[in-house]
Write a protein that holds these residues in place. Structure first.
Motif, PDB file in Angstrom:
ATOM      1  N   LEU A   1       0.843  -1.193   0.000  1.00  0.00           N
ATOM      2  CA  LEU A   1       0.000   0.000   0.000  1.00  0.00           C
ATOM      3  C   LEU A   1       0.877   1.242   0.000  1.00  0.00           C
ATOM      4  CD1 LEU A   1      -2.422  -1.159   2.822  1.00  0.00           C
ATOM      5  CD2 LEU A   1      -3.007  -1.042   0.399  1.00  0.00           C
ATOM      6  N   LYS A   2       0.390   2.283  -0.651  1.00  0.00           N
ATOM      7  CA  LYS A   2       1.072   3.571  -0.571  1.00  0.00           C
ATOM      8  C   LYS A   2       0.724   4.245   0.754  1.00  0.00           C
ATOM      9  CE  LYS A   2       1.288   4.417  -5.549  1.00  0.00           C
ATOM     10  NZ  LYS A   2       0.912   5.347  -6.648  1.00  0.00           N
ATOM     11  N   PHE A   3       1.589   5.185   1.158  1.00  0.00           N
ATOM     12  CA  PHE A   3       1.375   5.844   2.441  1.00  0.00           C
ATOM     13  C   PHE A   3       0.079   6.638   2.437  1.00  0.00           C
ATOM     14  CE2 PHE A   3       1.593   9.756   4.910  1.00  0.00           C
ATOM     15  CZ  PHE A   3       1.728   9.231   6.184  1.00  0.00           C
ATOM     16  N   ALA A   4      -0.622   6.548   3.535  1.00  0.00           N
ATOM     17  CA  ALA A   4      -1.811   7.363   3.812  1.00  0.00           C
ATOM     18  C   ALA A   4      -1.912   7.502   5.322  1.00  0.00           C
ATOM     19  CB  ALA A   4      -3.067   6.738   3.244  1.00  0.00           C
ATOM     20  N   PRO A   5      -2.321   8.667   5.823  1.00  0.00           N
ATOM     21  CA  PRO A   5      -2.404   8.854   7.278  1.00  0.00           C
ATOM     22  C   PRO A   5      -3.319   7.846   7.961  1.00  0.00           C
ATOM     23  CG  PRO A   5      -2.586  10.966   6.137  1.00  0.00           C
ATOM     24  CD  PRO A   5      -2.648   9.901   5.095  1.00  0.00           C
ATOM     25  N   GLU A   6      -4.333   7.345   7.229  1.00  0.00           N
ATOM     26  CA  GLU A   6      -5.264   6.402   7.845  1.00  0.00           C
ATOM     27  C   GLU A   6      -4.662   5.007   8.023  1.00  0.00           C
ATOM     28  OE1 GLU A   6      -7.571   9.462   5.479  1.00  0.00           O
ATOM     29  OE2 GLU A   6      -5.800   8.206   5.181  1.00  0.00           O
ATOM     30  N   LEU A   7      -3.570   4.732   7.316  1.00  0.00           N
ATOM     31  CA  LEU A   7      -2.929   3.409   7.396  1.00  0.00           C
ATOM     32  C   LEU A   7      -1.881   3.445   8.499  1.00  0.00           C
ATOM     33  CD1 LEU A   7      -2.522   2.720   3.576  1.00  0.00           C
ATOM     34  CD2 LEU A   7      -4.320   1.889   5.092  1.00  0.00           C
ATOM     35  N   ARG A   8      -2.272   2.991   9.676  1.00  0.00           N
ATOM     36  CA  ARG A   8      -1.382   3.035  10.831  1.00  0.00           C
ATOM     37  C   ARG A   8      -0.875   1.630  11.148  1.00  0.00           C
ATOM     38  NH1 ARG A   8      -5.588   6.623  11.876  1.00  0.00           N
ATOM     39  NH2 ARG A   8      -4.920   8.763  12.322  1.00  0.00           N
ATOM     40  N   PRO A   9       0.440   1.440  11.158  1.00  0.00           N
ATOM     41  CA  PRO A   9       0.976   0.110  11.492  1.00  0.00           C
ATOM     42  C   PRO A   9       0.458  -0.378  12.834  1.00  0.00           C
ATOM     43  CG  PRO A   9       2.701   1.518  10.609  1.00  0.00           C
ATOM     44  CD  PRO A   9       1.505   2.404  10.811  1.00  0.00           C
ATOM     45  N   GLY A  10       0.087  -1.643  12.861  1.00  0.00           N
ATOM     46  CA  GLY A  10      -0.492  -2.239  14.055  1.00  0.00           C
ATOM     47  C   GLY A  10      -1.999  -2.242  14.042  1.00  0.00           C
ATOM     48  N   GLY A  11      -2.608  -1.473  13.134  1.00  0.00           N
ATOM     49  CA  GLY A  11      -4.057  -1.426  13.038  1.00  0.00           C
ATOM     50  C   GLY A  11      -4.617  -2.659  12.348  1.00  0.00           C
ATOM     51  N   PHE A  12      -5.938  -2.790  12.389  1.00  0.00           N
ATOM     52  CA  PHE A  12      -6.643  -3.933  11.807  1.00  0.00           C
ATOM     53  C   PHE A  12      -7.385  -3.451  10.577  1.00  0.00           C
ATOM     54  CE2 PHE A  12      -9.826  -7.408  11.777  1.00  0.00           C
ATOM     55  CZ  PHE A  12      -8.954  -8.477  11.894  1.00  0.00           C
ATOM     56  N   ALA A  13      -7.444  -4.286   9.549  1.00  0.00           N
ATOM     57  CA  ALA A  13      -8.092  -3.889   8.296  1.00  0.00           C
ATOM     58  C   ALA A  13      -8.712  -5.100   7.628  1.00  0.00           C
ATOM     59  CB  ALA A  13      -7.080  -3.228   7.365  1.00  0.00           C
ATOM     60  N   GLN A  14      -9.584  -4.803   6.657  1.00  0.00           N
ATOM     61  CA  GLN A  14     -10.220  -5.839   5.850  1.00  0.00           C
ATOM     62  C   GLN A  14      -9.848  -5.609   4.400  1.00  0.00           C
ATOM     63  OE1 GLN A  14     -14.543  -5.849   5.705  1.00  0.00           O
ATOM     64  NE2 GLN A  14     -14.580  -8.076   5.623  1.00  0.00           N
ATOM     65  N   ALA A  15      -9.593  -6.681   3.672  1.00  0.00           N
ATOM     66  CA  ALA A  15      -9.172  -6.571   2.275  1.00  0.00           C
ATOM     67  C   ALA A  15     -10.090  -7.399   1.392  1.00  0.00           C
ATOM     68  CB  ALA A  15      -7.735  -7.038   2.111  1.00  0.00           C
ATOM     69  N   ALA A  16     -10.372  -6.855   0.215  1.00  0.00           N
ATOM     70  CA  ALA A  16     -11.073  -7.588  -0.837  1.00  0.00           C
ATOM     71  C   ALA A  16     -10.078  -7.761  -1.973  1.00  0.00           C
ATOM     72  CB  ALA A  16     -12.305  -6.823  -1.304  1.00  0.00           C
ATOM     73  N   ILE A  17      -9.622  -8.991  -2.187  1.00  0.00           N
ATOM     74  CA  ILE A  17      -8.559  -9.288  -3.148  1.00  0.00           C
ATOM     75  C   ILE A  17      -9.155 -10.003  -4.345  1.00  0.00           C
ATOM     76  CG2 ILE A  17      -6.297 -10.347  -3.453  1.00  0.00           C
ATOM     77  CD1 ILE A  17      -6.024 -10.394  -0.404  1.00  0.00           C
TER      78      ILE A  17
END
Length: 397
Positions: free
Chosen positions: A298-314
């Motif tokens: 992923l490219k940098f974005a303020p909302e992407l914080r290491p350690g956070g949880f996310a959902q992906a549609a691949i």
């Protein structure tokens, strides 16, 4: 009741008078209305019998004027449908760099950055006290000057010896000794210079620098703290600010996953999806959970914080499948099904297996070839075997 006699000619005539006369009139009026209604009904049934070909008792379904329900149908065909795998996982820096003490260490005098700051390659993150090392460097610089002075004297003596040997005042052996003395003096100059360069390099390593450009994630050092090579990581950085999601996939989903697959990642607490692509697929499966990791860059974005949880549609591959709107899919205890229009425009139930669901509709993994006339709506009000009037609708795509 009173009777009155009237003489008309030679015969008497009696007329009915009193309260019974209006009541009889009402009875005659009611009887007339009933007769008219019965006549109208008889006319209606006699006319209907003629339309039915003389079969007055034929059911409505057998009459020529039967009204069949109209239903919208479509031939779905087959479309290229992407297979989408949904997964969850943690966000992390794609290349996390721990930064510690590279030199001999000492007392930290200043910390120049904070978490969340961008830094360049080689930029100083914190400085360490160098008073002792600075004095050592000055001493080595003075030794260079002494060595240079000795080398200059040796050079002059060698040049004089060359002049005297030509006149025969000294031997060639004395000239050779003067030359060796000059070479030794020049070597001592180079040694002193190398010692100074080494000390300056050591002093430079006292500063804690960024090994590459990136984003500072954490800081665990404060001014006045004594640090050394055993102090561990004082800063953690994300190289280039690049992030990733480590999606946990089931063994079956991981088998079909390929590097380069496109993905959309949505962090917890955000409604925004961030595009990325799979850059690494785990070569092993956890024997306990039967899962593997697909790493989505992923490219940098303020909302992407290491350690956070996310959902992906691949998106994992694609297949040519029929697609239908949600309204066409019915479900009951026996499973998912659709209604198709068979021979004689009769409704036929067809069991289906539902595939991917998207904004374009629901893909049908099995049960349809794509050439059937499928009921698009009102399926809940139909029954198998019912005859209908299909109205073909054109489907885009």
């Amino acid at each position: 009741m009173n009777y009155e006699a009237a003489q008309i000619g030679s015969e008497p005539r009696y007329e009915l008078t009193g309260p019974e006369t209006p009541r009889r009139r009402r009875r005659w009026v009611i009887a007339a209305v009933v007769v008219i209604v019965l006549a109208a009904l008889a006319f209606f049934f006699l006319r209907g019998g003629k339309h039915d070909g003389g079969k007055a008792g034929a059911p409505a379904a057998q009459r020529g004027g039967e009204q069949l329900p109209s239903v919208s149908v479509a031939v779905p065909g087959r479309h290229l449908v992407a297979r989408v795998v949904t997964a969850t996982g943690n966000l992390a820096a794609r290349r996390e760099m721990p930064v510690g003490v590279a030199g001999e260490g000492g007392m930290v005098t200043r910390v120049l950055v904070e978490p969340g700051q961008w830094v360049g390659a080689g930029q100083v993150l914190a400085t360490v006290d160098r008073q002792v090392q600075a004095q050592t460097a000055q001493s080595l610089a003075a030794q260079i000057n002494v060595a240079r002075a000795d080398a200059e004297i040796a050079q002059q003596e060698y040049e004089r010896a060359q002049q005297l040997v030509d006149r025969g005042f000294i031997s060639k052996a004395d000239l050779q000794r003067k030359g060796a003395t000059l070479s030794a003096a020049q070597a001592r100059v180079r040694v002193a210079q190398a010692s100074l360069s080494e000390q300056r390099a050591r002093n430079g390593r006292l500063d804690i620098r960024a090994p590459a450009a990136g984003l500072v994630l954490t800081r665990s050092v404060e001014p006045g703290q004594i640090v050394s090579s055993g102090s561990g990581a004082l800063f953690r950085m994300a190289k280039g600010g690049e992030m990733e999601m480590r999606a946990q996939l089931a063994e079956g989903d991981l088998a079909g996953m390929r590097v380069g697959a496109q993905a959309n990642v949505t962090p917890v607490g955000s409604s925004k999806a961030f595009p990325g692509q799979v850059w690494q697929v785990s070569p092993i499966i956890d024997p306990q959970t039967r899962q593997g990791i697909a790493r989505v860059a992923l490219k940098f974005a303020p909302e992407l914080r290491p350690g956070g949880f996310a959902q992906a549609a691949i998106k994992s591959g694609a297949a040519n499948l029929p697609q239908l709107p949600n309204s066409a899919i019915q479900s009951d205890a026996a499973g998912n099904y659709v209604y198709v229009i068979g021979d004689g425009d009769k409704v036929v139930r067809r069991a289906v297996t539902v595939g991917e669901v998207s904004d374009a509709g629901v893909s049908v993994a099995s049960g349809l070839t794509g050439q059937e006339r499928v009921v698009l709506s009102a399926g809940a009000f139909l029954s198998e075997g019912q005859k209908v009037k299909p109205v073909l609708q054109k489907r885009g795509g």
